[in-house]
Design a protein around this motif. Structure first.
Motif, short mmCIF file in Angstrom:
data_model
loop_
_atom_site.label_atom_id
_atom_site.label_comp_id
_atom_site.label_asym_id
_atom_site.label_seq_id
_atom_site.Cartn_x
_atom_site.Cartn_y
_atom_site.Cartn_z
N ASP B 139 0.85 -1.18 0.00
CA ASP B 139 0.00 0.00 0.00
C ASP B 139 0.90 1.24 0.00
O ASP B 139 1.76 1.39 0.87
N GLY B 140 0.68 2.13 -0.97
CA GLY B 140 1.49 3.34 -1.07
C GLY B 140 1.47 4.17 0.21
O GLY B 140 2.50 4.74 0.61
N LEU B 141 0.34 4.28 0.85
CA LEU B 141 0.25 5.08 2.07
C LEU B 141 1.13 4.51 3.17
O LEU B 141 1.88 5.24 3.84
N ALA B 142 1.07 3.20 3.36
CA ALA B 142 1.90 2.56 4.38
C ALA B 142 3.38 2.77 4.05
O ALA B 142 4.19 3.09 4.93
N TYR B 143 3.69 2.64 2.79
CA TYR B 143 5.10 2.72 2.39
C TYR B 143 5.70 4.11 2.65
O TYR B 143 6.81 4.23 3.19
N ILE B 144 4.98 5.14 2.27
CA ILE B 144 5.56 6.48 2.48
C ILE B 144 5.50 6.91 3.95
O ILE B 144 6.29 7.74 4.38
N ARG B 145 4.62 6.30 4.71
CA ARG B 145 4.60 6.58 6.16
C ARG B 145 5.90 6.09 6.80
O ARG B 145 6.41 6.71 7.74
N GLU B 146 6.44 5.02 6.25
CA GLU B 146 7.65 4.41 6.83
C GLU B 146 8.94 4.96 6.23
O GLU B 146 10.01 4.67 6.72
N ASN B 147 8.82 5.72 5.14
CA ASN B 147 10.03 6.20 4.46
C ASN B 147 10.01 7.73 4.39
O ASN B 147 9.60 8.32 3.41
N ARG B 148 10.46 8.36 5.46
CA ARG B 148 10.42 9.81 5.56
C ARG B 148 11.67 10.41 4.91
O ARG B 148 12.74 9.81 4.94
N ASP B 149 11.52 11.60 4.35
CA ASP B 149 12.67 12.40 3.90
C ASP B 149 13.59 11.59 2.98
O ASP B 149 14.81 11.65 3.11
N SER B 150 13.01 10.82 2.08
CA SER B 150 13.80 9.82 1.35
C SER B 150 13.89 10.05 -0.16
O SER B 150 14.82 9.54 -0.79
N PHE B 151 12.94 10.79 -0.73
CA PHE B 151 12.85 10.80 -2.21
C PHE B 151 13.02 12.21 -2.79
O PHE B 151 12.55 13.19 -2.23
N ASP B 152 13.66 12.25 -3.95
CA ASP B 152 13.76 13.51 -4.69
C ASP B 152 12.48 13.77 -5.48
O ASP B 152 12.02 14.91 -5.58
N VAL B 153 11.92 12.71 -6.01
CA VAL B 153 10.68 12.83 -6.80
C VAL B 153 9.76 11.67 -6.45
O VAL B 153 10.21 10.52 -6.36
#
Lengths: 282, 282
Positions: B139-153
Protein backbone atom coordinates in the motif's frame (compact mmCIF):
# COMPACT_ATOMS: atom_id res chain seq x y z
CA UNK A 1 -35.07 2.93 -25.32
CA UNK A 2 -31.60 4.42 -25.44
CA UNK A 3 -30.21 5.58 -28.82
CA UNK A 4 -26.49 6.01 -29.40
CA UNK A 5 -24.66 7.63 -32.29
CA UNK A 6 -21.25 6.10 -32.99
CA UNK A 7 -18.66 7.73 -35.21
CA UNK A 8 -15.83 5.48 -36.30
CA UNK A 9 -12.68 7.59 -36.47
CA UNK A 10 -10.89 4.59 -37.94
CA UNK A 11 -12.44 1.25 -38.94
CA UNK A 12 -11.69 0.03 -35.39
CA UNK A 13 -12.13 2.97 -33.01
CA UNK A 14 -14.59 5.76 -32.40
CA UNK A 15 -16.73 7.77 -30.03
CA UNK A 16 -20.29 7.08 -29.00
CA UNK A 17 -22.85 9.62 -27.78
CA UNK A 18 -26.37 9.16 -26.48
CA UNK A 19 -28.97 10.91 -28.63
CA UNK A 20 -32.14 12.45 -27.23
CA UNK A 21 -33.80 13.30 -30.54
CA UNK A 22 -33.26 14.31 -34.13
CA UNK A 23 -34.05 17.94 -34.90
CA UNK A 24 -33.37 17.95 -38.62
CA UNK A 25 -32.35 15.44 -41.21
CA UNK A 26 -32.09 16.23 -44.90
CA UNK A 27 -29.98 16.17 -48.02
CA UNK A 28 -28.67 19.21 -49.89
CA UNK A 29 -27.15 19.02 -53.36
CA UNK A 30 -23.75 18.64 -51.63
CA UNK A 31 -24.18 16.45 -48.56
CA UNK A 32 -26.33 14.85 -45.89
CA UNK A 33 -27.08 17.21 -42.99
CA UNK A 34 -28.31 16.05 -39.58
CA UNK A 35 -28.81 18.08 -36.44
CA UNK A 36 -29.47 16.05 -33.30
CA UNK A 37 -29.71 16.69 -29.59
CA UNK A 38 -27.25 14.69 -27.50
CA UNK A 39 -27.51 14.02 -23.78
CA UNK A 40 -23.94 15.11 -23.00
CA UNK A 41 -22.84 17.59 -25.66
CA UNK A 42 -25.98 19.60 -26.38
CA UNK A 43 -27.00 19.95 -30.01
CA UNK A 44 -24.71 18.45 -32.61
CA UNK A 45 -24.36 18.95 -36.37
CA UNK A 46 -23.32 16.10 -38.64
CA UNK A 47 -22.34 16.32 -42.30
CA UNK A 48 -22.35 13.04 -44.21
CA UNK A 49 -22.60 11.31 -40.83
CA UNK A 50 -19.51 12.93 -39.26
CA UNK A 51 -19.53 15.26 -36.24
CA UNK A 52 -18.92 18.87 -37.28
CA UNK A 53 -19.64 20.58 -33.99
CA UNK A 54 -21.47 20.25 -30.72
CA UNK A 55 -22.75 23.03 -28.49
CA UNK A 56 -20.61 21.84 -25.58
CA UNK A 57 -17.16 21.76 -27.16
CA UNK A 58 -17.45 24.07 -30.19
CA UNK A 59 -15.85 26.89 -28.19
CA UNK A 60 -12.46 25.19 -28.52
CA UNK A 61 -12.52 24.90 -32.31
CA UNK A 62 -13.92 28.36 -32.88
CA UNK A 63 -11.60 30.11 -30.44
CA UNK A 64 -8.66 28.41 -32.03
CA UNK A 65 -9.44 28.84 -35.72
CA UNK A 66 -9.97 32.59 -35.18
CA UNK A 67 -8.05 34.22 -32.35
CA UNK A 68 -4.44 33.21 -33.08
CA UNK A 69 -4.49 34.85 -36.55
CA UNK A 70 -6.52 37.84 -35.44
CA UNK A 71 -4.14 38.62 -32.56
CA UNK A 72 -1.08 38.22 -34.80
CA UNK A 73 -2.27 40.40 -37.68
CA UNK A 74 -1.83 44.01 -36.48
CA UNK A 75 -4.99 45.30 -38.17
CA UNK A 76 -7.36 42.58 -39.42
CA UNK A 77 -10.00 44.69 -41.19
CA UNK A 78 -11.18 42.32 -43.92
CA UNK A 79 -11.70 38.70 -42.93
CA UNK A 80 -12.99 35.88 -45.12
CA UNK A 81 -14.27 32.57 -43.78
CA UNK A 82 -14.48 29.71 -46.30
CA UNK A 83 -16.85 27.00 -45.15
CA UNK A 84 -17.97 27.39 -41.54
CA UNK A 85 -21.67 27.48 -42.37
CA UNK A 86 -22.60 26.87 -38.72
CA UNK A 87 -21.50 30.44 -38.00
CA UNK A 88 -19.24 29.76 -35.02
CA UNK A 89 -16.13 31.08 -36.74
CA UNK A 90 -17.79 34.31 -37.90
CA UNK A 91 -19.18 34.80 -34.37
CA UNK A 92 -15.62 34.89 -33.00
CA UNK A 93 -14.28 37.02 -35.87
CA UNK A 94 -16.71 39.87 -35.23
CA UNK A 95 -15.65 40.06 -31.57
CA UNK A 96 -12.45 41.73 -32.77
CA UNK A 97 -13.04 45.48 -32.93
CA UNK A 98 -10.54 45.91 -35.81
CA UNK A 99 -12.75 43.85 -38.12
CA UNK A 100 -14.72 46.01 -40.55
CA UNK A 101 -16.15 43.24 -42.70
CA UNK A 102 -16.42 39.51 -42.08
CA UNK A 103 -17.43 37.56 -45.17
CA UNK A 104 -18.72 34.01 -45.01
CA UNK A 105 -18.42 31.97 -48.18
CA UNK A 106 -20.21 28.67 -47.62
CA UNK A 107 -21.01 26.34 -50.50
CA UNK A 108 -24.09 24.81 -48.87
CA UNK A 109 -26.97 27.17 -48.12
CA UNK A 110 -28.82 24.46 -46.22
CA UNK A 111 -26.09 24.37 -43.56
CA UNK A 112 -26.47 28.10 -42.94
CA UNK A 113 -30.26 27.97 -42.96
CA UNK A 114 -30.52 25.06 -40.51
CA UNK A 115 -27.76 26.42 -38.24
CA UNK A 116 -29.70 29.67 -37.89
CA UNK A 117 -32.78 27.61 -37.06
CA UNK A 118 -31.31 25.00 -34.70
CA UNK A 119 -27.91 26.27 -33.52
CA UNK A 120 -28.55 29.92 -32.64
CA UNK A 121 -25.66 30.11 -30.16
CA UNK A 122 -23.29 29.45 -33.08
CA UNK A 123 -25.18 31.17 -35.90
CA UNK A 124 -25.97 34.39 -34.03
CA UNK A 125 -23.83 36.49 -36.39
CA UNK A 126 -24.97 34.92 -39.68
CA UNK A 127 -28.74 35.33 -39.22
CA UNK A 128 -28.75 38.54 -41.26
CA UNK A 129 -28.75 40.87 -38.28
CA UNK A 130 -25.05 41.66 -37.95
CA UNK A 131 -23.91 44.86 -39.70
CA UNK A 132 -20.33 43.65 -40.25
CA UNK A 133 -21.21 40.26 -41.74
CA UNK A 134 -21.69 39.51 -45.43
CA UNK A 135 -22.94 36.10 -46.54
CA UNK A 136 -22.14 34.39 -49.85
CA UNK A 137 -23.60 31.02 -50.69
CA UNK A 138 -20.91 30.11 -53.16
CA UNK A 139 -17.99 27.83 -53.91
CA UNK A 140 -14.96 29.09 -51.98
CA UNK A 141 -12.63 28.49 -54.92
CA UNK A 142 -14.74 30.55 -57.31
CA UNK A 143 -15.06 33.32 -54.74
CA UNK A 144 -11.37 33.81 -54.04
CA UNK A 145 -10.54 33.55 -57.73
CA UNK A 146 -12.69 36.66 -58.23
CA UNK A 147 -11.47 38.56 -55.17
CA UNK A 148 -7.75 39.19 -55.47
CA UNK A 149 -5.61 41.05 -52.95
CA UNK A 150 -8.65 41.66 -50.76
CA UNK A 151 -8.31 40.07 -47.33
CA UNK A 152 -6.15 40.50 -44.25
CA UNK A 153 -7.09 37.07 -42.93
CA UNK A 154 -8.68 34.03 -44.59
CA UNK A 155 -9.94 31.21 -42.35
CA UNK A 156 -10.55 27.85 -44.02
CA UNK A 157 -13.19 26.20 -41.85
CA UNK A 158 -13.64 23.12 -43.98
CA UNK A 159 -14.80 19.55 -43.53
CA UNK A 160 -12.34 16.67 -43.97
CA UNK A 161 -10.60 16.26 -47.34
CA UNK A 162 -13.36 14.06 -48.72
CA UNK A 163 -16.60 15.21 -50.37
CA UNK A 164 -17.05 18.90 -51.21
CA UNK A 165 -13.90 20.00 -49.30
CA UNK A 166 -11.38 17.82 -51.12
CA UNK A 167 -10.08 20.73 -53.20
CA UNK A 168 -9.40 22.78 -50.07
CA UNK A 169 -6.36 20.67 -49.17
CA UNK A 170 -4.45 21.13 -52.44
CA UNK A 171 -1.71 23.44 -53.62
CA UNK A 172 -3.88 25.07 -56.31
CA UNK A 173 -6.26 26.19 -53.61
CA UNK A 174 -3.50 27.57 -51.39
CA UNK A 175 -2.24 29.58 -54.39
CA UNK A 176 -5.69 31.07 -54.83
CA UNK A 177 -5.83 31.90 -51.11
CA UNK A 178 -2.38 33.48 -51.36
CA UNK A 179 -3.62 35.63 -54.24
CA UNK A 180 -6.76 36.69 -52.39
CA UNK A 181 -4.76 37.82 -49.37
CA UNK A 182 -3.21 41.25 -49.12
CA UNK A 183 0.58 41.48 -49.06
CA UNK A 184 0.76 40.85 -45.31
CA UNK A 185 -2.17 38.43 -45.14
CA UNK A 186 -2.59 35.32 -43.00
CA UNK A 187 -4.43 32.09 -43.74
CA UNK A 188 -5.50 29.60 -41.07
CA UNK A 189 -6.96 26.22 -42.06
CA UNK A 190 -8.03 23.29 -39.93
CA UNK A 191 -5.45 20.56 -40.55
CA UNK A 192 -6.86 17.33 -39.11
CA UNK A 193 -5.55 15.13 -36.27
CA UNK A 194 -1.79 14.68 -35.82
CA UNK A 195 -2.56 11.35 -34.15
CA UNK A 196 -4.70 9.80 -36.91
CA UNK A 197 -3.98 11.80 -40.06
CA UNK A 198 -0.20 11.93 -40.41
CA UNK A 199 -0.29 11.37 -44.18
CA UNK A 200 -2.86 14.11 -44.87
CA UNK A 201 -0.84 16.49 -42.72
CA UNK A 202 2.39 15.68 -44.50
CA UNK A 203 0.93 16.46 -47.93
CA UNK A 204 -0.96 19.50 -46.75
CA UNK A 205 2.01 21.17 -45.06
CA UNK A 206 4.27 20.39 -47.97
CA UNK A 207 1.82 22.09 -50.34
CA UNK A 208 1.46 25.06 -47.99
CA UNK A 209 5.23 25.51 -47.78
CA UNK A 210 5.42 25.70 -51.57
CA UNK A 211 3.09 28.71 -51.45
CA UNK A 212 3.68 30.59 -48.16
CA UNK A 213 7.01 31.69 -46.62
CA UNK A 214 5.78 31.11 -43.05
CA UNK A 215 3.93 27.87 -42.23
CA UNK A 216 3.46 26.62 -38.67
CA UNK A 217 1.15 24.03 -37.09
CA UNK A 218 -0.66 24.58 -33.82
CA UNK A 219 -2.84 22.30 -31.74
CA UNK A 220 -6.08 22.29 -29.79
CA UNK A 221 -7.93 19.61 -27.90
CA UNK A 222 -11.47 18.88 -29.18
CA UNK A 223 -13.15 15.93 -27.41
CA UNK A 224 -15.62 15.07 -30.20
CA UNK A 225 -13.01 15.09 -33.00
CA UNK A 226 -10.97 12.02 -33.96
CA UNK A 227 -8.41 11.27 -31.20
CA UNK A 228 -9.27 14.49 -29.36
CA UNK A 229 -6.10 16.19 -30.64
CA UNK A 230 -6.75 18.59 -33.50
CA UNK A 231 -4.54 20.95 -35.45
CA UNK A 232 -4.54 24.12 -37.51
CA UNK A 233 -2.15 25.40 -40.15
CA UNK A 234 -1.00 29.00 -39.81
CA UNK A 235 0.27 30.15 -43.22
CA UNK A 236 1.43 33.69 -43.57
CA UNK A 237 3.08 36.12 -45.97
CA UNK A 238 4.77 38.30 -43.36
CA UNK A 239 3.82 37.79 -39.72
CA UNK A 240 5.13 34.91 -37.64
CA UNK A 241 2.54 33.46 -35.23
CA UNK A 242 4.88 33.52 -32.23
CA UNK A 243 7.47 36.21 -32.95
CA UNK A 244 4.90 38.71 -34.20
CA UNK A 245 2.20 37.84 -31.67
CA UNK A 246 0.76 40.90 -29.95
CA UNK A 247 0.56 39.37 -26.47
CA UNK A 248 -0.51 42.64 -24.92
CA UNK A 249 -3.48 43.08 -27.26
CA UNK A 250 -4.52 39.45 -26.65
CA UNK A 251 -4.25 39.85 -22.87
CA UNK A 252 -6.35 43.01 -22.98
CA UNK A 253 -9.09 41.57 -25.18
CA UNK A 254 -12.52 42.90 -24.27
CA UNK A 255 -14.32 39.58 -24.72
CA UNK A 256 -14.34 36.36 -22.72
CA UNK A 257 -12.80 33.19 -24.16
CA UNK A 258 -13.20 29.77 -22.55
CA UNK A 259 -10.27 28.12 -24.35
CA UNK A 260 -7.98 30.76 -25.88
CA UNK A 261 -5.77 33.01 -23.82
CA UNK A 262 -2.50 34.86 -24.38
CA UNK A 263 -0.37 32.10 -22.81
CA UNK A 264 -2.19 29.27 -24.53
CA UNK A 265 -1.56 31.06 -27.85
CA UNK A 266 2.15 30.39 -27.38
CA UNK A 267 1.69 26.93 -25.90
CA UNK A 268 -0.44 25.83 -28.84
CA UNK A 269 2.60 26.09 -31.12
CA UNK A 270 4.71 23.88 -28.80
CA UNK A 271 3.89 20.56 -30.38
CA UNK A 272 4.35 16.96 -29.29
CA UNK A 273 7.34 15.33 -30.94
CA UNK A 274 5.23 12.96 -33.07
CA UNK A 275 3.17 15.88 -34.42
CA UNK A 276 6.31 17.83 -35.36
CA UNK A 277 7.62 14.75 -37.13
CA UNK A 278 4.45 14.50 -39.25
CA UNK A 279 5.27 17.77 -40.96
CA UNK A 280 9.05 17.76 -40.93
CA UNK A 281 10.54 19.06 -44.15
CA UNK A 282 12.22 16.39 -46.25
CA UNK B 1 -18.28 -11.45 -35.57
CA UNK B 2 -17.00 -8.07 -34.50
CA UNK B 3 -16.58 -7.35 -30.77
CA UNK B 4 -16.43 -3.82 -29.43
CA UNK B 5 -15.47 -2.55 -25.98
CA UNK B 6 -17.24 0.65 -24.97
CA UNK B 7 -16.16 2.77 -22.02
CA UNK B 8 -18.70 5.32 -20.89
CA UNK B 9 -16.80 8.40 -19.73
CA UNK B 10 -20.09 9.87 -18.55
CA UNK B 11 -23.50 8.14 -18.52
CA UNK B 12 -24.05 9.55 -22.03
CA UNK B 13 -20.70 9.58 -23.85
CA UNK B 14 -17.75 7.31 -24.37
CA UNK B 15 -15.24 5.67 -26.66
CA UNK B 16 -15.56 2.38 -28.46
CA UNK B 17 -12.74 0.10 -29.62
CA UNK B 18 -12.80 -3.11 -31.61
CA UNK B 19 -11.37 -6.06 -29.69
CA UNK B 20 -9.46 -8.90 -31.34
CA UNK B 21 -9.18 -11.17 -28.31
CA UNK B 22 -8.90 -11.31 -24.55
CA UNK B 23 -5.45 -12.20 -23.24
CA UNK B 24 -6.17 -12.25 -19.52
CA UNK B 25 -9.18 -11.75 -17.32
CA UNK B 26 -9.08 -12.17 -13.57
CA UNK B 27 -9.81 -10.70 -10.18
CA UNK B 28 -7.25 -9.75 -7.56
CA UNK B 29 -8.15 -8.91 -3.98
CA UNK B 30 -8.35 -5.26 -5.09
CA UNK B 31 -9.91 -5.12 -8.53
CA UNK B 32 -10.87 -6.73 -11.81
CA UNK B 33 -7.99 -6.90 -14.29
CA UNK B 34 -8.42 -7.45 -18.03
CA UNK B 35 -5.82 -7.35 -20.76
CA UNK B 36 -7.19 -7.41 -24.30
CA UNK B 37 -5.87 -6.93 -27.78
CA UNK B 38 -7.54 -4.12 -29.72
CA UNK B 39 -7.49 -3.67 -33.48
CA UNK B 40 -6.43 -0.02 -33.36
CA UNK B 41 -4.53 0.57 -30.11
CA UNK B 42 -2.56 -2.65 -29.61
CA UNK B 43 -2.85 -4.34 -26.24
CA UNK B 44 -4.91 -2.59 -23.60
CA UNK B 45 -5.13 -2.96 -19.83
CA UNK B 46 -8.41 -2.39 -17.99
CA UNK B 47 -8.92 -2.10 -14.24
CA UNK B 48 -12.50 -2.51 -13.04
CA UNK B 49 -13.56 -2.11 -16.65
CA UNK B 50 -11.79 1.21 -17.29
CA UNK B 51 -8.93 1.78 -19.76
CA UNK B 52 -5.62 2.22 -17.94
CA UNK B 53 -3.28 2.13 -20.91
CA UNK B 54 -2.92 0.96 -24.48
CA UNK B 55 0.27 0.16 -26.31
CA UNK B 56 -0.44 2.80 -28.94
CA UNK B 57 -0.96 5.87 -26.80
CA UNK B 58 0.75 5.03 -23.49
CA UNK B 59 3.82 7.01 -24.58
CA UNK B 60 1.94 10.25 -23.96
CA UNK B 61 0.95 9.48 -20.37
CA UNK B 62 4.32 8.00 -19.41
CA UNK B 63 6.39 10.75 -21.01
CA UNK B 64 4.30 13.34 -19.25
CA UNK B 65 4.07 11.87 -15.76
CA UNK B 66 7.86 11.46 -15.66
CA UNK B 67 9.91 13.89 -17.72
CA UNK B 68 8.65 17.29 -16.53
CA UNK B 69 9.60 16.59 -12.88
CA UNK B 70 12.83 14.83 -13.76
CA UNK B 71 14.02 17.70 -15.94
CA UNK B 72 13.10 20.29 -13.30
CA UNK B 73 14.74 18.59 -10.31
CA UNK B 74 18.49 19.26 -10.71
CA UNK B 75 19.57 15.85 -9.42
CA UNK B 76 16.77 13.27 -9.17
CA UNK B 77 18.61 10.33 -7.57
CA UNK B 78 15.82 8.65 -5.59
CA UNK B 79 12.47 8.32 -7.34
CA UNK B 80 9.35 6.62 -6.01
CA UNK B 81 6.40 5.62 -8.18
CA UNK B 82 3.14 4.91 -6.34
CA UNK B 83 0.77 2.77 -8.42
CA UNK B 84 1.89 2.38 -12.01
CA UNK B 85 1.98 -1.41 -11.89
CA UNK B 86 2.10 -1.62 -15.70
CA UNK B 87 5.71 -0.39 -15.50
CA UNK B 88 5.50 2.40 -18.09
CA UNK B 89 6.35 5.13 -15.59
CA UNK B 90 9.37 3.28 -14.16
CA UNK B 91 10.57 2.59 -17.72
CA UNK B 92 10.75 6.35 -18.37
CA UNK B 93 12.26 7.12 -14.94
CA UNK B 94 15.28 4.88 -15.46
CA UNK B 95 16.09 6.62 -18.75
CA UNK B 96 17.38 9.54 -16.69
CA UNK B 97 21.06 8.94 -15.92
CA UNK B 98 20.85 10.84 -12.60
CA UNK B 99 18.47 8.23 -11.19
CA UNK B 100 20.23 5.83 -8.80
CA UNK B 101 17.17 4.01 -7.52
CA UNK B 102 13.61 3.85 -8.89
CA UNK B 103 11.18 2.26 -6.46
CA UNK B 104 7.77 1.02 -7.56
CA UNK B 105 5.16 0.69 -4.82
CA UNK B 106 2.09 -0.97 -6.33
CA UNK B 107 -0.70 -2.33 -4.16
CA UNK B 108 -1.76 -5.03 -6.58
CA UNK B 109 0.81 -7.72 -7.40
CA UNK B 110 -1.41 -9.18 -10.10
CA UNK B 111 -1.10 -5.98 -12.17
CA UNK B 112 2.69 -6.21 -12.12
CA UNK B 113 2.72 -9.95 -12.83
CA UNK B 114 0.34 -9.75 -15.80
CA UNK B 115 1.98 -6.61 -17.20
CA UNK B 116 5.31 -8.42 -17.28
CA UNK B 117 3.60 -11.30 -19.04
CA UNK B 118 1.40 -9.43 -21.55
CA UNK B 119 2.74 -5.85 -21.82
CA UNK B 120 6.51 -6.30 -22.07
CA UNK B 121 7.02 -2.99 -23.89
CA UNK B 122 5.73 -1.22 -20.77
CA UNK B 123 6.96 -3.60 -18.07
CA UNK B 124 10.51 -4.02 -19.40
CA UNK B 125 12.05 -2.34 -16.32
CA UNK B 126 9.94 -4.11 -13.68
CA UNK B 127 10.56 -7.69 -14.75
CA UNK B 128 13.33 -8.10 -12.16
CA UNK B 129 16.18 -7.52 -14.58
CA UNK B 130 16.87 -3.82 -14.05
CA UNK B 131 19.63 -3.01 -11.54
CA UNK B 132 18.19 0.40 -10.58
CA UNK B 133 14.61 -0.77 -9.96
CA UNK B 134 13.21 -1.96 -6.63
CA UNK B 135 9.70 -3.41 -6.45
CA UNK B 136 7.37 -3.28 -3.43
CA UNK B 137 3.96 -4.87 -3.55
CA UNK B 138 2.50 -2.72 -0.84
CA UNK B 139 0.00 0.00 0.00
CA UNK B 140 1.49 3.34 -1.07
CA UNK B 141 0.25 5.08 2.07
CA UNK B 142 1.90 2.56 4.38
CA UNK B 143 5.10 2.72 2.39
CA UNK B 144 5.56 6.48 2.48
CA UNK B 145 4.60 6.58 6.16
CA UNK B 146 7.65 4.41 6.83
CA UNK B 147 10.03 6.20 4.46
CA UNK B 148 10.42 9.81 5.56
CA UNK B 149 12.67 12.40 3.90
CA UNK B 150 13.80 9.82 1.35
CA UNK B 151 12.85 10.80 -2.21
CA UNK B 152 13.76 13.51 -4.69
CA UNK B 153 10.68 12.83 -6.80
CA UNK B 154 7.46 10.93 -6.07
CA UNK B 155 5.16 10.12 -9.02
CA UNK B 156 1.58 9.18 -8.16
CA UNK B 157 0.47 7.00 -11.06
CA UNK B 158 -2.95 6.14 -9.70
CA UNK B 159 -6.31 5.07 -11.02
CA UNK B 160 -9.31 7.38 -10.70
CA UNK B 161 -10.44 8.43 -7.21
CA UNK B 162 -12.75 5.44 -6.83
CA UNK B 163 -11.77 1.96 -5.60
CA UNK B 164 -8.28 1.38 -4.19
CA UNK B 165 -6.99 4.83 -5.22
CA UNK B 166 -9.57 6.96 -3.43
CA UNK B 167 -7.15 7.86 -0.62
CA UNK B 168 -4.57 9.14 -3.10
CA UNK B 169 -6.61 12.28 -3.80
CA UNK B 170 -6.85 13.53 -0.20
CA UNK B 171 -4.91 16.01 1.90
CA UNK B 172 -3.73 13.37 4.41
CA UNK B 173 -2.05 11.55 1.57
CA UNK B 174 -0.38 14.68 0.21
CA UNK B 175 0.99 15.37 3.71
CA UNK B 176 2.51 11.90 3.79
CA UNK B 177 4.02 12.48 0.34
CA UNK B 178 5.38 15.82 1.51
CA UNK B 179 7.00 14.07 4.48
CA UNK B 180 8.51 11.34 2.31
CA UNK B 181 10.12 13.90 -0.02
CA UNK B 182 13.47 15.48 0.68
CA UNK B 183 13.54 19.22 1.37
CA UNK B 184 13.64 20.09 -2.32
CA UNK B 185 11.40 17.25 -3.49
CA UNK B 186 8.77 17.23 -6.23
CA UNK B 187 5.53 15.26 -6.48
CA UNK B 188 3.64 14.71 -9.73
CA UNK B 189 0.20 13.09 -9.70
CA UNK B 190 -2.23 12.40 -12.50
CA UNK B 191 -5.13 14.80 -11.96
CA UNK B 192 -7.98 13.69 -14.22
CA UNK B 193 -9.66 15.50 -17.14
CA UNK B 194 -10.17 19.27 -16.97
CA UNK B 195 -13.10 18.80 -19.34
CA UNK B 196 -15.07 16.17 -17.40
CA UNK B 197 -13.71 16.29 -13.82
CA UNK B 198 -13.81 19.93 -12.76
CA UNK B 199 -15.06 19.13 -9.26
CA UNK B 200 -12.40 16.48 -8.53
CA UNK B 201 -9.74 18.90 -9.77
CA UNK B 202 -11.01 21.73 -7.62
CA UNK B 203 -10.82 19.64 -4.44
CA UNK B 204 -7.53 18.02 -5.34
CA UNK B 205 -5.69 21.27 -6.10
CA UNK B 206 -7.09 22.95 -3.03
CA UNK B 207 -5.78 20.10 -0.87
CA UNK B 208 -2.40 20.19 -2.64
CA UNK B 209 -2.06 23.94 -2.05
CA UNK B 210 -2.60 23.42 1.68
CA UNK B 211 0.46 21.17 1.70
CA UNK B 212 2.91 22.37 -1.00
CA UNK B 213 4.14 25.94 -1.65
CA UNK B 214 4.29 25.41 -5.43
CA UNK B 215 1.34 23.75 -7.19
CA UNK B 216 0.80 23.94 -10.96
CA UNK B 217 -1.34 21.97 -13.39
CA UNK B 218 -0.12 20.81 -16.78
CA UNK B 219 -1.88 19.06 -19.63
CA UNK B 220 -1.40 16.26 -22.11
CA UNK B 221 -3.60 14.79 -24.80
CA UNK B 222 -4.39 11.06 -24.37
CA UNK B 223 -6.89 9.74 -26.94
CA UNK B 224 -8.16 6.77 -24.89
CA UNK B 225 -8.78 8.80 -21.68
CA UNK B 226 -12.05 10.62 -20.98
CA UNK B 227 -12.38 13.66 -23.30
CA UNK B 228 -8.83 13.16 -24.62
CA UNK B 229 -7.53 16.03 -22.48
CA UNK B 230 -5.70 14.87 -19.37
CA UNK B 231 -3.84 16.69 -16.63
CA UNK B 232 -1.11 16.30 -14.04
CA UNK B 233 -0.45 18.15 -10.80
CA UNK B 234 3.10 19.37 -10.23
CA UNK B 235 3.53 19.97 -6.47
CA UNK B 236 6.91 21.06 -5.24
CA UNK B 237 8.77 22.22 -2.16
CA UNK B 238 11.33 24.39 -3.93
CA UNK B 239 11.54 24.14 -7.74
CA UNK B 240 9.06 25.82 -10.04
CA UNK B 241 8.19 23.74 -13.12
CA UNK B 242 8.71 26.60 -15.56
CA UNK B 243 11.13 29.02 -13.87
CA UNK B 244 13.46 26.25 -12.66
CA UNK B 245 13.18 24.09 -15.76
CA UNK B 246 16.56 23.05 -17.12
CA UNK B 247 15.70 23.48 -20.79
CA UNK B 248 19.25 22.77 -21.87
CA UNK B 249 19.35 19.41 -20.08
CA UNK B 250 15.97 18.47 -21.54
CA UNK B 251 17.04 19.47 -25.06
CA UNK B 252 20.21 17.41 -24.76
CA UNK B 253 18.52 14.28 -23.41
CA UNK B 254 20.13 11.09 -24.67
CA UNK B 255 16.85 9.23 -25.22
CA UNK B 256 14.07 9.58 -27.75
CA UNK B 257 10.62 10.80 -26.70
CA UNK B 258 7.61 10.71 -28.98
CA UNK B 259 5.51 13.22 -27.01
CA UNK B 260 7.71 15.19 -24.60
CA UNK B 261 10.24 17.76 -25.76
CA UNK B 262 11.81 20.87 -24.25
CA UNK B 263 9.31 23.24 -25.90
CA UNK B 264 6.28 21.11 -25.13
CA UNK B 265 7.40 21.10 -21.46
CA UNK B 266 6.68 24.83 -21.35
CA UNK B 267 3.56 24.65 -23.53
CA UNK B 268 2.02 21.98 -21.30
CA UNK B 269 1.72 24.54 -18.48
CA UNK B 270 -0.09 27.04 -20.74
CA UNK B 271 -3.62 25.91 -20.02
CA UNK B 272 -6.98 26.55 -21.68
CA UNK B 273 -9.00 29.17 -19.82
CA UNK B 274 -11.63 26.68 -18.63
CA UNK B 275 -8.94 24.42 -17.16
CA UNK B 276 -7.32 27.32 -15.29
CA UNK B 277 -10.74 28.25 -13.94
CA UNK B 278 -11.25 24.74 -12.53
CA UNK B 279 -8.39 25.23 -10.09
CA UNK B 280 -8.53 28.95 -9.43
CA UNK B 281 -7.92 29.84 -5.82
CA UNK B 282 -10.99 31.07 -4.00
Amino acid sequence: MSIWYTEKHTPHAGITLEIRRTLFSGKSEFQQLDIVETEEYGRMMLLDGLVMCTERDEFVYHDMIVHPALFVHPDPKQVLVIGGGDGGTIREVVRHPEVELATLCEIDGLVVEKSVEYLPSLACAIDGSHPKVKLHIDDGLAYIRENRDSFDVILVDSTDPIGPAVGLFEKDFYQLVHGALKEDGIMVAQSESPFYHAEIQKNMYQALREVFPIVEMYQAFIPTYPSGLWSFAFASKKYHPVRDFDRERAANRAFRTRYYNEDLHLGAFMLPTFAKENIEQQ
